[in-house]
Write a protein that holds these residues in place. Structure first.
Motif, mmCIF file in Angstrom:
data_model
loop_
_atom_site.group_PDB
_atom_site.id
_atom_site.type_symbol
_atom_site.label_atom_id
_atom_site.label_comp_id
_atom_site.label_asym_id
_atom_site.label_seq_id
_atom_site.Cartn_x
_atom_site.Cartn_y
_atom_site.Cartn_z
ATOM 1 N N MET A 155 0.842 -1.201 0.000
ATOM 2 C CA MET A 155 0.000 0.000 0.000
ATOM 3 C C MET A 155 0.876 1.250 0.000
ATOM 4 N N ILE A 156 0.640 2.150 -0.914
ATOM 5 C CA ILE A 156 1.371 3.419 -0.974
ATOM 6 C C ILE A 156 0.547 4.469 -0.228
ATOM 7 N N ALA A 157 1.087 4.977 0.890
ATOM 8 C CA ALA A 157 0.351 5.914 1.719
ATOM 9 C C ALA A 157 0.730 7.366 1.461
ATOM 10 N N LYS A 158 1.955 7.592 0.945
ATOM 11 C CA LYS A 158 2.419 8.962 0.756
ATOM 12 C C LYS A 158 3.530 8.986 -0.273
ATOM 13 N N LEU A 159 3.570 10.055 -1.067
ATOM 14 C CA LEU A 159 4.636 10.252 -2.047
ATOM 15 C C LEU A 159 5.229 11.645 -1.856
ATOM 16 N N TYR A 160 6.553 11.740 -2.016
ATOM 17 C CA TYR A 160 7.195 13.059 -2.015
ATOM 18 C C TYR A 160 8.109 13.133 -3.228
ATOM 19 N N GLY A 161 7.927 14.169 -4.023
ATOM 20 C CA GLY A 161 8.765 14.303 -5.201
ATOM 21 C C GLY A 161 8.434 15.554 -5.977
ATOM 22 N N ARG A 162 8.940 15.607 -7.199
ATOM 23 C CA ARG A 162 8.738 16.774 -8.065
ATOM 24 C C ARG A 162 7.521 16.560 -8.950
ATOM 25 N N ILE A 163 6.683 17.595 -9.049
ATOM 26 C CA ILE A 163 5.519 17.521 -9.927
ATOM 27 C C ILE A 163 6.005 17.609 -11.371
ATOM 28 N N ASP A 164 5.846 16.516 -12.089
ATOM 29 C CA ASP A 164 6.346 16.444 -13.467
ATOM 30 C C ASP A 164 5.357 17.059 -14.458
ATOM 31 N N GLU A 165 4.063 16.829 -14.207
ATOM 32 C CA GLU A 165 3.025 17.410 -15.060
ATOM 33 C C GLU A 165 1.700 17.380 -14.317
ATOM 34 N N THR A 166 0.783 18.228 -14.746
ATOM 35 C CA THR A 166 -0.550 18.241 -14.142
ATOM 36 C C THR A 166 -1.605 18.265 -15.242
ATOM 37 N N GLU A 204 -4.358 7.221 -1.595
ATOM 38 C CA GLU A 204 -5.246 6.089 -1.349
ATOM 39 C C GLU A 204 -5.258 5.251 -2.619
ATOM 40 N N MET A 205 -4.996 3.957 -2.504
ATOM 41 C CA MET A 205 -4.988 3.094 -3.684
ATOM 42 C C MET A 205 -6.334 2.389 -3.824
ATOM 43 N N LEU A 210 -4.069 5.365 -8.127
ATOM 44 C CA LEU A 210 -3.735 6.114 -6.927
ATOM 45 C C LEU A 210 -4.555 7.394 -6.911
ATOM 46 N N ILE A 211 -5.165 7.671 -5.763
ATOM 47 C CA ILE A 211 -5.889 8.921 -5.567
ATOM 48 C C ILE A 211 -5.047 9.760 -4.611
ATOM 49 N N GLY A 212 -4.820 11.025 -4.960
ATOM 50 C CA GLY A 212 -3.938 11.863 -4.154
ATOM 51 C C GLY A 212 -4.658 12.998 -3.445
ATOM 52 N N PHE A 213 -4.092 13.415 -2.287
ATOM 53 C CA PHE A 213 -4.676 14.467 -1.462
ATOM 54 C C PHE A 213 -3.568 15.329 -0.877
ATOM 55 N N ALA A 214 -3.868 16.616 -0.691
ATOM 56 C CA ALA A 214 -2.881 17.535 -0.140
ATOM 57 C C ALA A 214 -2.741 17.381 1.368
ATOM 58 N N THR A 215 -3.791 16.876 2.040
ATOM 59 C CA THR A 215 -3.765 16.717 3.492
ATOM 60 C C THR A 215 -4.322 15.352 3.890
ATOM 61 N N ARG A 216 -3.955 14.923 5.079
ATOM 62 C CA ARG A 216 -4.520 13.674 5.606
ATOM 63 C C ARG A 216 -6.019 13.817 5.824
ATOM 64 N N GLU A 217 -6.449 15.013 6.238
ATOM 65 C CA GLU A 217 -7.873 15.259 6.494
ATOM 66 C C GLU A 217 -8.703 14.995 5.246
ATOM 67 N N GLU A 218 -8.218 15.486 4.107
ATOM 68 C CA GLU A 218 -8.949 15.280 2.853
ATOM 69 C C GLU A 218 -9.000 13.793 2.511
ATOM 70 N N ARG A 219 -7.897 13.083 2.743
ATOM 71 C CA ARG A 219 -7.884 11.642 2.481
ATOM 72 C C ARG A 219 -8.866 10.901 3.394
ATOM 73 N N ASP A 220 -8.921 11.302 4.666
ATOM 74 C CA ASP A 220 -9.857 10.670 5.593
ATOM 75 C C ASP A 220 -11.302 10.890 5.151
ATOM 76 N N TRP A 221 -11.585 12.106 4.655
ATOM 77 C CA TRP A 221 -12.930 12.380 4.157
ATOM 78 C C TRP A 221 -13.245 11.515 2.933
#
Length: 202
Positions: free
Chosen positions: A1-12, A50-51, A60-71
């Protein structure tokens, strides 16, 4: 399970980003709110994830905060709310406003999100009103009577809203009393509840 990623934003994109972690690009779906909060191309960011896995898909679904992921986890636990609808709700409504809507039974606010009709909005409110209090982790003493005296009906209504979110009366009274102390006796109901929820999430 991937819980968090840290890196450079390559594209959006409109509903996703690619984040480069040590040379590996992860495609992460995200709400418009999350994409805005994380930054632009070449910025470094932390993405809480969240996978979701189905028979023919894995994402993978991504969130800026843990709160948003919990919601997101709470929302997708409701029948009829998949990942796409969960992200649409979080794009349209901030977590604090969502908590306020559920606590006050305001299904119309939830129905503002794309793909959420009145029936589904009512189901979300009914199923989550007893669960969302756990997100805030309120604690403290009891100031129920003092708060009511200090701010009249607004304080009582604010405490009622928190109680509907699953908070104990003593915890709701303590938190609303702190909000009254900070905002003053003329604070509106909306301002009291917002500040109380903000304090509770710390």
């Amino acid at each position: 399970m991937i819980a968090k990623l840290y890196g450079r934003i390559d594209e959006t994109g409109v509903d996703h980003l690619v984040i480069d972690v040590n040379g590996v690009g992860y495609l992460v779906q995200a709400s418009a709110r999350t994409l805005s909060a994380l930054g632009k191309t070449d910025d470094f960011a932390t993405v809480f994830t969240e996978m979701q896995v189905s028979e023919n898909d894995m994402r993978l679904i991504g969130f800026a905060t843990r709160e948003e992921r919990d919601w997101f986890r709470l929302l997708t636990g409701v029948q009829g709310v998949g990942g796409k609808v969960g992200l649409a709700i979080l794009s349209a409504i901030e977590p604090q406003d969502l908590a306020l809507a559920i606590g006050s039974g305001d299904a119309a606010m939830v129905a503002r999100a794309n793909g959420v009709g009145p029936k589904l909005a009512s189901r979300i409110v009914n199923e989550l009103k007893d669960k969302v209090g756990a997100l805030a982790g309120l604690g403290g003493g009891a100031k129920l009577m003092a708060t009511s005296a200090a701010n009249g009906n607004h304080a009582q209504d604010a405490m009622s809203a928190l109680a509907n979110l699953g908070f104990k009366p003593s915890d709701a009274g303590n938190t609303v009393a702190q909000a009254v102390e900070e905002l003053g006796p003329d604070a509106t109901l909306d301002a009291l509840v917002r500040l109380a929820l903000k304090r509770a999430s710390r």
